[in-house]
Structure formats: structure tokens, C-alpha cells
Design a protein around this motif. Structure first.
Motif, PDB file in Angstrom:
ATOM      1  N   ILE A 266       0.719  23.508   5.809  1.00 18.11           N
ATOM      2  CA  ILE A 266       0.420  22.126   5.160  1.00 18.11           C
ATOM      3  C   ILE A 266       2.224  21.231   5.941  1.00 18.11           C
ATOM      4  CG2 ILE A 266      -0.184  19.938   3.927  1.00 18.11           C
ATOM      5  CD1 ILE A 266      -2.379  22.314   3.097  1.00 18.11           C
ATOM      6  N   GLY A 267       3.268  21.654   4.879  1.00 15.14           N
ATOM      7  CA  GLY A 267       3.932  21.205   5.277  1.00 15.14           C
ATOM      8  C   GLY A 267       5.066  21.054   6.649  1.00 15.14           C
ATOM      9  N   ALA A 268       4.557  22.540   7.261  1.00 19.74           N
ATOM     10  CA  ALA A 268       5.253  22.755   8.599  1.00 19.74           C
ATOM     11  C   ALA A 268       4.576  22.035   9.820  1.00 19.74           C
ATOM     12  CB  ALA A 268       5.642  24.079   8.403  1.00 19.74           C
ATOM     13  N   GLY A 269       3.298  22.439   9.393  1.00 23.33           N
ATOM     14  CA  GLY A 269       1.997  21.292  10.498  1.00 23.33           C
ATOM     15  C   GLY A 269       2.756  19.688  10.454  1.00 23.33           C
ATOM     16  N   LEU A 270       2.722  19.545   9.873  1.00 20.79           N
ATOM     17  CA  LEU A 270       3.726  17.734   9.881  1.00 20.79           C
ATOM     18  C   LEU A 270       5.061  17.608  10.339  1.00 20.79           C
ATOM     19  CD1 LEU A 270       3.324  15.293   8.502  1.00 20.79           C
ATOM     20  CD2 LEU A 270       3.900  15.540   6.395  1.00 20.79           C
ATOM     21  N   ILE A 274       5.933  15.455  13.491  1.00 23.56           N
ATOM     22  CA  ILE A 274       7.109  14.764  13.485  1.00 23.56           C
ATOM     23  C   ILE A 274       8.019  15.454  14.830  1.00 23.56           C
ATOM     24  CG2 ILE A 274       9.360  13.893  12.557  1.00 23.56           C
ATOM     25  CD1 ILE A 274       7.542  14.428  10.004  1.00 23.56           C
ATOM     26  N   LEU A 275       8.278  16.264  15.198  1.00 25.82           N
ATOM     27  CA  LEU A 275       9.450  16.707  15.833  1.00 25.82           C
ATOM     28  C   LEU A 275       8.799  16.367  17.368  1.00 25.82           C
ATOM     29  CD1 LEU A 275      10.952  20.322  14.758  1.00 25.82           C
ATOM     30  CD2 LEU A 275      12.048  17.957  14.818  1.00 25.82           C
ATOM     31  N   ARG A 276       7.083  16.934  17.559  1.00 19.77           N
ATOM     32  CA  ARG A 276       6.396  16.918  19.024  1.00 19.77           C
ATOM     33  C   ARG A 276       6.505  15.454  19.798  1.00 19.77           C
ATOM     34  NH1 ARG A 276       2.347  20.186  17.075  1.00 19.77           N
ATOM     35  NH2 ARG A 276       1.414  19.208  16.524  1.00 19.77           N
ATOM     36  N   LYS A 277       7.028  14.122  18.441  1.00 19.50           N
ATOM     37  CA  LYS A 277       7.257  12.890  18.741  1.00 19.50           C
ATOM     38  C   LYS A 277       8.666  12.433  18.706  1.00 19.50           C
ATOM     39  CE  LYS A 277       5.229   8.290  19.083  1.00 19.50           C
ATOM     40  NZ  LYS A 277       4.187   8.679  19.388  1.00 19.50           N
ATOM     41  N   TYR A 278       9.319  12.966  17.777  1.00 20.55           N
ATOM     42  CA  TYR A 278      10.486  12.533  18.039  1.00 20.55           C
ATOM     43  C   TYR A 278      12.025  13.948  18.465  1.00 20.55           C
ATOM     44  CZ  TYR A 278       9.256   8.376  16.578  1.00 20.55           C
ATOM     45  OH  TYR A 278       8.249   7.011  16.227  1.00 20.55           O
ATOM     46  N   PRO A 279      11.283  15.060  19.605  1.00 20.03           N
ATOM     47  CA  PRO A 279      12.216  15.965  19.533  1.00 20.03           C
ATOM     48  C   PRO A 279      13.782  15.762  18.303  1.00 20.03           C
ATOM     49  CG  PRO A 279      11.278  15.920  22.217  1.00 20.03           C
ATOM     50  CD  PRO A 279      11.059  13.927  20.189  1.00 20.03           C
TER      51      PRO A 279
END
Length: 303
Positions: A266-270, A274-279
Motif C-alpha cells: 500500500i505504501g509503495a503504491g502511494l 507521487i513519483l509518477r507525478k513528480y519524477p
């Protein structure tokens, strides 16, 4: 920072140094041919551009180094230091240009321009090269968020406006004999440069002081954390920027009855969202288990 962002920043810095060197050589030749002081002033400006661009390249190259034993968070602060230095340099240059412009405007003796035809040709070539560089730098700055590239682009925009003004001034001088328009255009360019320098300098200073990330970035992270499946609540969201990177530290609350693997997923998915939005972000998520006595009692009764 993603590797392709680093490559783009370095390419932008190399392009800046290359254009500055070409302009120095071109204007040096033009000055030797004409002896025009207006060309000499532009030559000195391009010489300073070359020095600043070399310093920016050094900062970007250093900031691209991976974290090491002594700098576990990386070297991105070098970008902010370089951007702050550039903004101070641009602000000082704007002050000198403004002072010279006002001095010429109030001087009782008119300032005569010379060798207008050759001067216009050199300035037109300078405009084309500078415009291409600025467009490329601004594209890179938008994609990577690099403040050094943004400050360098602003610096060259500051050169672009006086070059355009010089062409107009030389043409008006050769056609109508009016030399004062040169000072008016230069004064307007100086004010534009000063405004941009203050904006870049403020951003670099805030990053050096670990100011929170931009409000829209914080709001987007809060939205993702608040709606992510399996996360019941979150707290202690802390962010800061360093160069073109954003550091995110977040605590999320997850049902304590889940297995360690389920909670991790669950934490890794979040984090990946976030990284997809802000690489360019560096994200750390702490998972806090929460208890539901009523649900635990129900599970116990079922067992």
C-alpha cells in the motif's frame, strides 16, 4: 533526479557556453573591423555571459553527482547557490545598464552611434543565436525544474532585449539621427532584468532555507494520500526543495491487522504514484499501524 533530466540540464549548460563563446568571437571581430564602442560594450557583456555560463555548467555538473558518504542527500544545493549568484550578478548588471542609460539621457551632449550597418548585422546574428538558446533553455527548465538553467535563460533574455533594442537604435540613428532611443530601450531592458533576477533569487533563497515545496505540489500529494486505497489517514507531511528536487516525508496510517507485505504494498503504491507525478521527488513514507478494537473483537468472535 531522472538521468534524462540530468542529461538535458548538462546539454543546456554546454549550449549556453558554446553560444556565449561564438558571440564573443563574433563581436570581437566586429569591434576590430569597426571600432564602434556600442559593439565593444556588447562584447564585454558577452564575455561576462561566458564566465557566468561556465560557472552554471560547473554547478549543474556538480549537482548531478550522486549522494555520497559526506552528502547523503545529494549535491542539489549547488544549483540553488549558483542560481542565487546568477541572480545577484544579473541584478548588478541591470543596475549598471540602468545607470548608464539614465546618465546618457540626462547628458547635455548627445551620444552618437557609429558603423550602424555592420553593427545591425552583428546584432541580428546575435539575436538569432540567443533566441534559439533561450527557447531551448526555457523548455529544459520547464521539464527539469532546474533553477540554474532558468536563471541562465533569464540572463540571455536580458541580452536579447538590448540586442533587439540595439538594432532598432542603430536603424533609427542611421535613418533619423536620433540616438536617445538607445538609452530608453536599455533602461526598459534593465528593469525587466531586475524583476526577473529578484524572482529567481527569491526561489533560490527559499530552497537554500528549506522552504516547503510549492502549494500546488503539497496539495497534490495530500490529495493522493487522502484518497489512496488502504490508507485510512495521514499526518506529518513535510516537504522541502533542493535544486530541482523535492523531498517528501509522510506518515500514513494503515490497518494494523494487515500483514507486513500488504502494508508495504500500500505504501509503495502511494510512493510510486507521487513519483509518477513528480519524477524529481525523493519520497519517504512511514507506515503507522492503527487498531480497530471493535473489528478485532468481531474477528476474534468469528475465530
Amino acid at each position: 533526479m531522472p538521468a534524462h533530466h540530468t542529461r538535458m540540464n548538462i546539454i543546456a549548460a554546454v549550449a549556453s557556453c558554446s553560444v556565449a563563446l561564438v558571440l564573443v568571437l563574433l563581436k570581437l571581430w566586429a569591434f576590430g573591423q569597426t571600432g564602434a564602442l556600442s559593439i565593444a560594450a556588447s562584447l564585454a557583456d558577452s564575455g561576462m555571459d561566458l564566465v557566468v555560463s561556465l560557472a552554471a555548467f560547473a554547478a549543474i555538473f556538480y549537482a548531478a553527482r550522486p549522494p555520497d558518504k559526506d552528502h547523503t542527500f545529494g549535491h542539489n544545493k549547488a544549483e540553488d547557490l549558483a542560481a542565487l549568484g546568477q541572480s545577484l550578478f544579473i541584478l548588478a548588471a541591470a543596475g549598471v545598464i540602468a545607470w548608464g542609460s539614465v546618465h546618457r539621457l540626462i547628458s547635455p551632449e548627445p551620444h552618437a552611434l557609429a558603423a550602424e550597418g555592420l553593427g545591425m548585422a552583428v546584432m541580428l546574428v546575435s539575436i538569432v543565436l540567443t533566441l534559439g538558446l533561450v527557447l531551448f533553455q526555457r523548455r529544459v527548465a520547464r521539464l527539469t525544474g532546474n533553477r540554474v538553467v532558468a536563471a541562465d535563460a533569464l540572463h540571455y533574455i536580458g541580452d536579447l532585449l538590448p540586442n533587439i533594442g540595439a538594432v532598432v537604435s542603430l536603424w533609427v540613428s542611421s535613418r533619423y539621427g536620433i540616438g536617445s532611443i538607445d538609452s530608453i530601450v536599455a533602461l526598459a531592458a534593465a528593469l525587466f532584468m531586475a524583476n526577473g533576477a529578484l524572482r529567481i533569487g527569491k526561489g533560490a533563497w527559499n530552497a537554500l532555507m528549506d522552504k516547503e515545496a510549492a502549494p500546488e505540489v503539497v496539495a497534490e500529494i495530500e490529495m493522493l494520500a487522502g484518497s489512496w486505497p488502504g490508507i485510512e489517514s495521514y499526518h506529518d507531511l513535510r516537504t522541502r526543495s533542493s535544486g530541482s528536487r523535492v523531498f517528501v516525508n509522510l506518515h500514513v496510517e494503515i490497518d494494523g491487522r494487515l500483514t507486513l507485505t500488504e502494508a508495504h504494498d500500500i505504501g509503495a503504491g502511494l510512493r510510486h504514484a507521487i513519483l509518477r507525478k513528480y519524477p524529481q521527488a525523493d519520497v519517504i513514507i512511514h507506515k503507522d499501524p492503527i487498531r480497530h478494537p471493535a473489528k478485532e473483537a468481531a474477528d476474534h468472535d468469528v475465530a
